[in-house]
Motif scaffolding. Sequence first.
Motif, PDB file in Angstrom:
ATOM      1  N   ASN A   1       0.852  -0.835   0.094  1.00  0.00           N
ATOM      2  CA  ASN A   1       0.138   0.168   0.301  1.00  0.00           C
ATOM      3  C   ASN A   1       0.977   1.293  -0.019  1.00  0.00           C
ATOM      4  O   ASN A   1       2.303   1.049  -0.237  1.00  0.00           O
ATOM      5  CB  ASN A   1      -0.785  -0.043   1.071  1.00  0.00           C
ATOM      6  N   SER A   2       0.099   2.478   0.370  1.00  0.00           N
ATOM      7  CA  SER A   2       1.325   3.328  -0.094  1.00  0.00           C
ATOM      8  C   SER A   2       1.974   4.170   1.030  1.00  0.00           C
ATOM      9  O   SER A   2       3.317   4.364   0.848  1.00  0.00           O
ATOM     10  CB  SER A   2      -0.278   4.222   0.031  1.00  0.00           C
ATOM     11  N   VAL A   3       1.937   3.347   1.908  1.00  0.00           N
ATOM     12  CA  VAL A   3       2.218   3.994   3.689  1.00  0.00           C
ATOM     13  C   VAL A   3       3.629   2.544   3.362  1.00  0.00           C
ATOM     14  O   VAL A   3       4.798   3.516   3.923  1.00  0.00           O
ATOM     15  CB  VAL A   3       1.514   3.219   5.229  1.00  0.00           C
ATOM     16  N   THR A   4       3.550   1.671   2.539  1.00  0.00           N
ATOM     17  CA  THR A   4       5.056   0.657   2.188  1.00  0.00           C
ATOM     18  C   THR A   4       5.828   0.492   1.320  1.00  0.00           C
ATOM     19  O   THR A   4       6.596   1.159   1.374  1.00  0.00           O
ATOM     20  CB  THR A   4       4.364  -0.719   2.050  1.00  0.00           C
ATOM     21  N   MET A   5       4.939   1.376   0.683  1.00  0.00           N
ATOM     22  CA  MET A   5       5.756   2.284  -0.442  1.00  0.00           C
ATOM     23  C   MET A   5       6.658   3.375   0.450  1.00  0.00           C
ATOM     24  O   MET A   5       7.813   3.648  -0.301  1.00  0.00           O
ATOM     25  CB  MET A   5       4.468   2.736  -1.781  1.00  0.00           C
ATOM     26  N   ALA A   6       6.520   4.006   0.663  1.00  0.00           N
ATOM     27  CA  ALA A   6       6.526   5.377   1.465  1.00  0.00           C
ATOM     28  C   ALA A   6       7.750   5.127   2.404  1.00  0.00           C
ATOM     29  O   ALA A   6       9.438   5.651   2.275  1.00  0.00           O
ATOM     30  CB  ALA A   6       5.561   6.501   2.116  1.00  0.00           C
ATOM     31  N   CYS A   7       7.713   4.349   3.024  1.00  0.00           N
ATOM     32  CA  CYS A   7       8.302   3.197   3.859  1.00  0.00           C
ATOM     33  C   CYS A   7      10.161   2.966   2.912  1.00  0.00           C
ATOM     34  O   CYS A   7      11.156   3.096   3.459  1.00  0.00           O
ATOM     35  CB  CYS A   7       8.083   2.552   4.405  1.00  0.00           C
ATOM     36  N   VAL A   8       9.601   2.043   2.609  1.00  0.00           N
ATOM     37  CA  VAL A   8      10.521   1.632   1.744  1.00  0.00           C
ATOM     38  C   VAL A   8      11.245   2.621   0.460  1.00  0.00           C
ATOM     39  O   VAL A   8      12.678   2.675   0.319  1.00  0.00           O
ATOM     40  CB  VAL A   8      10.558   0.058   0.858  1.00  0.00           C
ATOM     41  N   ILE A   9      10.882   3.003  -0.016  1.00  0.00           N
ATOM     42  CA  ILE A   9      11.230   4.160  -0.826  1.00  0.00           C
ATOM     43  C   ILE A   9      12.114   5.859  -0.071  1.00  0.00           C
ATOM     44  O   ILE A   9      13.502   5.397  -0.147  1.00  0.00           O
ATOM     45  CB  ILE A   9      10.369   5.380  -1.410  1.00  0.00           C
ATOM     46  N   SER A  10      12.092   5.373   1.579  1.00  0.00           N
ATOM     47  CA  SER A  10      12.553   6.791   2.111  1.00  0.00           C
ATOM     48  C   SER A  10      14.234   5.178   3.099  1.00  0.00           C
ATOM     49  O   SER A  10      15.070   5.588   2.737  1.00  0.00           O
ATOM     50  CB  SER A  10      11.835   6.498   3.859  1.00  0.00           C
TER      51      SER A  10
ATOM     52  N   CYS B   1      15.435   3.470   0.622  1.00  0.00           N
ATOM     53  CA  CYS B   1      16.158   4.104  -0.382  1.00  0.00           C
ATOM     54  C   CYS B   1      17.189   5.070  -0.295  1.00  0.00           C
ATOM     55  O   CYS B   1      18.805   4.975  -1.052  1.00  0.00           O
ATOM     56  CB  CYS B   1      15.346   3.886  -1.842  1.00  0.00           C
ATOM     57  N   ALA B   2      16.615   5.796   0.109  1.00  0.00           N
ATOM     58  CA  ALA B   2      17.385   7.629   0.360  1.00  0.00           C
ATOM     59  C   ALA B   2      18.420   7.698   0.951  1.00  0.00           C
ATOM     60  O   ALA B   2      19.027   7.603   1.003  1.00  0.00           O
ATOM     61  CB  ALA B   2      15.544   8.322   0.875  1.00  0.00           C
ATOM     62  N   ASP B   3      17.915   6.551   2.369  1.00  0.00           N
ATOM     63  CA  ASP B   3      19.201   6.668   3.686  1.00  0.00           C
ATOM     64  C   ASP B   3      20.570   5.741   2.762  1.00  0.00           C
ATOM     65  O   ASP B   3      21.858   5.856   3.101  1.00  0.00           O
ATOM     66  CB  ASP B   3      18.635   5.486   4.830  1.00  0.00           C
TER      67      ASP B   3
ATOM     68  N   ASP C   1      20.541   4.790  -2.790  1.00  0.00           N
ATOM     69  CA  ASP C   1      20.993   3.614  -3.933  1.00  0.00           C
ATOM     70  C   ASP C   1      19.779   4.096  -4.800  1.00  0.00           C
ATOM     71  O   ASP C   1      18.958   3.819  -5.083  1.00  0.00           O
ATOM     72  CB  ASP C   1      20.646   2.353  -3.297  1.00  0.00           C
ATOM     73  N   LEU C   2      20.565   4.948  -6.054  1.00  0.00           N
ATOM     74  CA  LEU C   2      19.172   5.384  -7.377  1.00  0.00           C
ATOM     75  C   LEU C   2      19.030   3.833  -7.204  1.00  0.00           C
ATOM     76  O   LEU C   2      16.923   3.919  -8.340  1.00  0.00           O
ATOM     77  CB  LEU C   2      19.944   7.019  -8.320  1.00  0.00           C
ATOM     78  N   ASN C   3      20.004   3.413  -8.188  1.00  0.00           N
ATOM     79  CA  ASN C   3      19.151   2.274  -8.659  1.00  0.00           C
ATOM     80  C   ASN C   3      18.103   1.508  -8.312  1.00  0.00           C
ATOM     81  O   ASN C   3      17.332   0.835  -8.786  1.00  0.00           O
ATOM     82  CB  ASN C   3      20.399   0.835  -9.301  1.00  0.00           C
ATOM     83  N   LEU C   4      18.790   1.303  -6.959  1.00  0.00           N
ATOM     84  CA  LEU C   4      17.413   0.005  -6.149  1.00  0.00           C
ATOM     85  C   LEU C   4      15.897   1.122  -5.795  1.00  0.00           C
ATOM     86  O   LEU C   4      14.520   0.327  -6.052  1.00  0.00           O
ATOM     87  CB  LEU C   4      17.911   0.107  -4.197  1.00  0.00           C
ATOM     88  N   GLY C   5      15.967   2.959  -5.110  1.00  0.00           N
ATOM     89  CA  GLY C   5      14.832   3.143  -5.828  1.00  0.00           C
ATOM     90  C   GLY C   5      14.231   3.097  -6.551  1.00  0.00           C
ATOM     91  O   GLY C   5      12.467   2.749  -6.530  1.00  0.00           O
TER      92      GLY C   5
ATOM     93  N   MET D   1      13.724  11.344  -1.572  1.00  0.00           N
ATOM     94  CA  MET D   1      14.811   9.425  -2.198  1.00  0.00           C
ATOM     95  C   MET D   1      15.830  10.602  -2.623  1.00  0.00           C
ATOM     96  O   MET D   1      16.839  10.313  -3.326  1.00  0.00           O
ATOM     97  CB  MET D   1      14.072   8.996  -2.409  1.00  0.00           C
ATOM     98  N   TYR D   2      15.230  11.599  -4.227  1.00  0.00           N
ATOM     99  CA  TYR D   2      15.978  11.564  -5.474  1.00  0.00           C
ATOM    100  C   TYR D   2      16.988  13.079  -4.982  1.00  0.00           C
ATOM    101  O   TYR D   2      17.954  12.960  -5.489  1.00  0.00           O
ATOM    102  CB  TYR D   2      14.991  12.045  -6.666  1.00  0.00           C
ATOM    103  N   MET D   3      16.181  14.190  -4.729  1.00  0.00           N
ATOM    104  CA  MET D   3      17.677  14.571  -3.550  1.00  0.00           C
ATOM    105  C   MET D   3      18.480  13.655  -3.127  1.00  0.00           C
ATOM    106  O   MET D   3      19.856  14.344  -3.137  1.00  0.00           O
ATOM    107  CB  MET D   3      16.722  14.971  -2.498  1.00  0.00           C
ATOM    108  N   LYS D   4      18.086  13.110  -2.424  1.00  0.00           N
ATOM    109  CA  LYS D   4      19.409  12.231  -1.677  1.00  0.00           C
ATOM    110  C   LYS D   4      20.455  11.934  -1.971  1.00  0.00           C
ATOM    111  O   LYS D   4      21.480  11.492  -2.343  1.00  0.00           O
ATOM    112  CB  LYS D   4      19.140  11.271  -0.243  1.00  0.00           C
TER     113      LYS D   4
END
Length: 843
Positions: free
Chosen positions: A238-247, A249-251, A254-258, A283-286
Amino acid sequence: MAVISLRSFPLVSDPNDGILTVRIESQPKTKDNSGTGSLRICRNMKELRQLHGQITKKGLAQAPLSVTKLITACAEMATFESLSYARKAFELFREDQGATGSLFMWNSLIRGYSFAGNGNEAILLYLRMVIEGITPDHYTFPFLLSACTKTAAFREGFQVHGSLIKKGLMEDIFIQNSLIHFYAECGEIDSARRVFDEMSERNVVSWTSLICGYARGDHSREAVSLFFEMVATGVRPNSVTMACVISACADLRDLNLGERVCAFIGESGVELNAVLVNALVDMYMKCGVIESAKRLFDECSDRNLVMYNTIVSNYVHQGMAREVLAILGEMLRIGPRPDRITVMAAISASAQLGDLASGKGWHGYIFRNGLESWNAVSNAIIDMYMKCGEPERACKVFGFMSNKTVVSWNSVIAGFIRNGDIRSAWRIFSEMPESDLVSWNTIIGALVQESWFEEAVELFRVMQSEGMKADRVTMVGVTSACGYLGTLDLANWVHSYIEKNDIQCDMRLSTALVDMYARCGDPQRSMQVFNKMKERDVSAWTAAIGAMAMEGNGERAIELFDEMLRQGVKPDSVAFVGVLTACSHCGLVNQGQHLFRSMDVHGISPQVVHYGCMVDLLGRAGLLREAHDLIESMTVEPNDVVWGALLAACRTHNNVELAAYAAERIMELEPERTGIHVLLSNIYASARKWTDVARVRLQLKEKGLQKVPGSSLIEVNGINHEFISSDESHPQMAYITGMLHEINCRLKIAGHVPDLANVLLDVDEQEKEYLLGRHSEKLAMAFGLISTGRGVPIRVVKNLRMCTDCHSFAKLVSKIYGREIVVRDNIRFHFFRQGSCSCRDYW
């Protein structure tokens, strides 16, 4: 590169989208003509009170169903006022009816307090319920665990877990999800994983709770891995899952993984909401894809305060201060009202730019909107004024702070140091009611930066005595101080301290150790540290090259430089200084010229320091004309150091005419440099031009300048002993004189004849021999022989260049007395072993 675009997805905001979905206990549906059913649709307490009044007039206020619905309605509002009203109704019902109240009432109150963030009250209600004999059910525990989560009540939550096991409720998926969320939020990710692994059935909430726990607990790699595992099992995120996993990737940056993760947004049909867009922007900023982040931000029509804060905070971290101020300008015109995070970004951007006007403007905004009460905001303002060169304003802000934290004090200290006011920084440090490791590291680093090396080491000892444990940053400063002091015993103690206290030697600290041992005259130990390094950047290679240069091992220095290139490490200007210095010390003219020419290949333009190395290299080799021609062809203006290298070479090779010309150039650039007058005087004296000697020394006297006397330091049993040429004030001078007499006798037997040319005074030979015998390094060596045990190395640090007679003296002493003698003069190290010197008589 695939980039998410909002044009592909409808943008929706769902304020109720969360990690945990808790089922609501429902009452049996019965026909209700009392009006109590309307309680749940009341939008505020005013409406609810009016409706409750009408129910009361009908005489139904104390009916169990009416009280239950009233409590439920108040709990759903979850405000302080509504919960107080519900609690009062609950207690009145219990008092009037003489009953404990239904389980549904208790659950509703616990739920209300939990949702309102008053977890402590929810836990107390639960305890009271149990004491009164009411058995909680599977609806109670998710609310209770949520309360424990919000108040970080780990012990209470752990006890709740035990109760669940005893009551046999651990198969309930809602309870299991609540436990995962509780453990993850409390940082007990292993416990959360155990609950997850024991689940017979998992839904998206189960996976999302654990993924978010990993992401928030600095286990970003595990969070992403778990996400792919979830998708592989067929569970749609869901959207919460996606927000957490994208965060996550930001930490990881790793752009390719993101982008692999982002592909599931479209595939799983997840709608883009503000939270998810914010995670994507972050994510894109980091990951450094600034344009994509900005495009997402611009396309978002529902930009909220969190999104503005995300982009401006990232801009600050990227050093893009002008972009920060541009977005903030837009935000003030059309966006949401800035909060403390926003203004901190604004102040930081002003500090980066040194824009005092902008900083003052935002300071005014903060003051007008009452945001200065936040310590972090005031600390940022202090930092801004310090970086803008306004320490008085910074101190004024500091003075008005009602709650000065350690960070506040540290900001003032760091600001004074940045403005070159080390004494004020020291005063503030001394006044601190409580200091932390950052305080100590900041002031130690400042002392090293100001070349107060002994004070830095002494402060480190005080730090130890006060029980403050050092870290890698501390030890980088201390090792640097030890290196400049050149005390090997202290260097060994510092390295031992690092090992005994399990301080991890990262690349920076290891490099500092390499440099420290090199400066302390132990190149072998220096290379041992270097060889153990798993990772090496250009600074580490440069330190190793410098160690070989100090030892006089130019060939090995060049080998290290070539090996660095083979490993793909790009040399910088400092690395070239190190390898050219090594060539200069060893007379490797051809290799040095080749390296100098290769600088262009590596995209480095020669600077003054590189020209200085080349002039020194050519001059030492006797190529004085070539050295002079190089100076005349320099693409940058030669400074006094370049001309000084030529002047020193003229003395070595007795070129009086060129020496006079070089000295004139130096006096034009640096008329107050005493050493130039002295060096020119010595050149004239070597050529027996006593009239010119007198003229130069008269100029020295007229300018009020004095020759720096030769002095040598030797450390014995942790105590530094200083000797000055011809000074006989040392308390053990009688023993030192006797030792010198013995040495001279043994040296004469070995065929040594004093080189009286090193005495540049117009006196007779007997006086010259006496003065030559009282050079400071000879006094230090004699003291070392009588004060240390047989076979112990003698280490001497001299402030001036070692003369040729003292050099010959040291070689013979090392052979006759079987001692290693290390002399560090102002040019290089000399390692004397068995009658030979590491410089091979080329210095």
